[in-house]
Scaffold this motif. Structure first.
Motif, PDB file in Angstrom:
ATOM      1  N   ASP A 304       0.843  -1.201   0.000  1.00  9.71           N
ATOM      2  CA  ASP A 304       0.000   0.000   0.000  1.00  9.71           C
ATOM      3  C   ASP A 304       0.873   1.244   0.000  1.00  9.71           C
ATOM      4  N   GLY A 305       0.486   2.202  -0.798  1.00 10.91           N
ATOM      5  CA  GLY A 305       1.205   3.476  -0.807  1.00 10.91           C
ATOM      6  C   GLY A 305       2.341   3.531  -1.810  1.00 10.91           C
ATOM      7  N   ALA A 306       2.712   2.375  -2.384  1.00  8.33           N
ATOM      8  CA  ALA A 306       3.815   2.393  -3.363  1.00  8.33           C
ATOM      9  C   ALA A 306       3.245   2.583  -4.765  1.00  8.33           C
ATOM     10  N   ASP A 307       3.903   3.426  -5.542  1.00  9.18           N
ATOM     11  CA  ASP A 307       3.491   3.662  -6.922  1.00  9.18           C
ATOM     12  C   ASP A 307       4.297   2.687  -7.806  1.00  9.18           C
ATOM     13  N   ASP A 308       3.590   1.753  -8.407  1.00  9.21           N
ATOM     14  CA  ASP A 308       4.220   0.667  -9.173  1.00  9.21           C
ATOM     15  C   ASP A 308       5.299   1.189 -10.122  1.00  9.21           C
ATOM     16  N   LEU A 360      11.587   2.302  -1.224  1.00  5.87           N
ATOM     17  CA  LEU A 360      10.300   2.293  -0.510  1.00  5.87           C
ATOM     18  C   LEU A 360      10.339   3.263   0.668  1.00  5.87           C
ATOM     19  N   GLU A 363      10.025   6.746  -0.484  1.00  8.49           N
ATOM     20  CA  GLU A 363       8.674   7.018  -1.007  1.00  8.49           C
ATOM     21  C   GLU A 363       7.661   7.075   0.140  1.00  8.49           C
ATOM     22  N   GLY A 364       8.132   6.882   1.349  1.00  9.21           N
ATOM     23  CA  GLY A 364       7.241   6.949   2.514  1.00  9.21           C
ATOM     24  C   GLY A 364       6.379   5.708   2.687  1.00  9.21           C
ATOM     25  N   VAL A 365       6.782   4.591   2.074  1.00  5.14           N
ATOM     26  CA  VAL A 365       5.997   3.351   2.203  1.00  5.14           C
ATOM     27  C   VAL A 365       6.396   2.655   3.493  1.00  5.14           C
ATOM     28  N   LYS A 366       5.377   2.167   4.184  1.00  2.00           N
ATOM     29  CA  LYS A 366       5.668   1.495   5.449  1.00  2.00           C
ATOM     30  C   LYS A 366       6.178   0.082   5.159  1.00  2.00           C
TER      31      LYS A 366
END
Ligand SMILES: Cc1ncc(COP(=O)(O)O)c(C=O)c1O
Length: 380
Positions: A304-308, A360, A363-366
């Motif tokens: 969640d939150g990651a831009d492919d 990641l 990119e602020g992905v947890k």
């Protein structure tokens, strides 16, 4: 010149130096008698890699699709029934080519990310009305999902119902056990650019005596008997083979057999399992249940939150690493990571995990940080 990429997508894979060097062998003609021993050695090595005694074993000039089309053209006549074990993009491609050939295509399906169950194939073959299926086709490693199909069991069911067996080993040959004779596969094809680590452009294929001579297919370029007249002892002109690719294929096959099939399969499993451990330690989820995962392609759900596209582009631009996105219904949902042939190395696993973790995080992905490498190393 492009920077050197770390190719960790679903193919092509990295070329070993010996294969790159073979691409610069001096140009010779395709009918030069000095090339003939190279053809013969290539055929003999290919038999070893397919683990077969099949005489008709050769690399087609063309990519994996050429192998797929050639195999289908020799296995199913227009009007005959072909059952496709269908659970992903490449099985769909098999079905579509067979439809264009004029075969009656029936699918036994599983959701993308799961394998086709041999029990479902059995049920379908029992229930089908009219003439039986002349052939059952399956994709060993479905590159779109990362599933390793139970070919031995599917083949057993097919044979019990009198059907011939066609296997796509594009993403498995020389990376995962694919013993053509032992599993009684009638026709098997692959591609040069995956676990063999040769450049894209050749499609190894092997067909057994039962397949040969059933009928003459409506193709000239892909007519395997005509191709055999060139690759076998006659060396009669059929088309101008891409000589450098032949040298590269021979070099790649020599490396496979020097390493040994068992050791090579073990390396693929070891590195892929280490990758799974690292991805899971980061808190990422793998698409496929462990018993059905392939040792050559891993599919991981995009968190969640990651831009492919952004994550993949950053891996490529900032770290020179290629991985791939999903296909069809899995587009935007998974990443596909290939550890095939020369790309299956622990140092690449560690590089990818660190780079992915860094991207990641920024990119602020947890995702758990710092755990992946420790877990990967511990899993070895
Ligand atoms: C399982 C499988 N079959 C067939 C193909 C087609 O091969 P090519 O792209 O070399 O034509 C691929 C390519 O990725 C594949 O993964």
């Amino acid at each position: 010149m492009l920077g050197e990429r770390v190719l960790l997508g679903p193919g092509p894979s990295l070329l070993p130096p010996e294969v790159s060097a073979a691409l610069s062998e001096p140009m010779v003609g395709h009918m030069d008698p000095d090339l003939f021993p190279v053809l013969e050695e290539t055929v003999s090595l290919l038999r070893d890699v397919f683990q077969t005694e099949n005489e008709l074993t050769l690399p087609i000039s063309g990519t994996g699709h050429a192998g797929m089309e050639a195999a289908l053209l020799h296995m199913v006549k227009p009007g005959e029934r072909l059952v496709v074990c269908s659970a992903g993009f490449f099985a769909d491609r098999l079905a579509e080519i067979a439809r264009r050939i004029g075969a009656e295509v029936i699918r036994v399906e599983a959701p993308w990310g799961k394998p086709v169950d041999p029990a479902d194939l059995e049920k379908m073959l029992k229930a089908a009305s009219g003439p039986g299926a002349s052939c059952v086709a399956a994709v060993h490693v479905e590159t779109s999902t990362g599933v390793l199909h139970p070919i031995r069991d599917l083949a057993r069911v097919a044979r019990a119902h009198g059907a011939m067996v066609l296997v796509d080993a594009v993403a498995s040959l020389a990376g995962a056990e694919t013993p053509v004779d032992n599993w009684e596969i009638d026709a098997c094809y692959s591609g040069s650019q995956k676990c063999l680590s040769a450049p894209p452009g050749m499609a190894p294929i092997s067909v057994n005596a039962r397949t040969r001579g059933r009928f003459s297919p409506a193709t000239y370029y892909l007519d395997l008997e005509l191709l055999w007249k060139y690759w076998g002892s006659g060396h009669a002109y059929h088309h101008t083979v891409p000589v450098q690719f032949v040298y590269a294929m021979r070099a790649a096959l020599r490396l496979v057999m020097d390493e040994g099939l068992a050791a090579r399969f073990e390396r693929h499993w070891r590195n892929t399992r280490a990758l799974w451990a690292g991805l899971q330690a980061m808190g990422l989820e793998l698409l496929v249940d462990e018993p059905h995962r392939s040792p050559t392609i891993t599919t991981v759900r995009i968190p969640d939150g990651a831009d492919d596209a952004k994550v993949r582009t950053r891996l490529l631009r900032e770290y020179n690493i290629e991985i791939a996105g999903g296909l069809g219904p899995l587009r935007g949902k998974i990443w596909r990571i290939g550890l095939m042939g020369h790309s299956s190395q622990m140092r690449h696993v560690l590089t990818l995990l660190s780079a992915l973790e860094a991207v990641l995080a920024s990119e602020g992905v947890k995702a758990a940080r710092g755990a992946a490498i420790a877990q990967t190393v511990a899993s070895r």
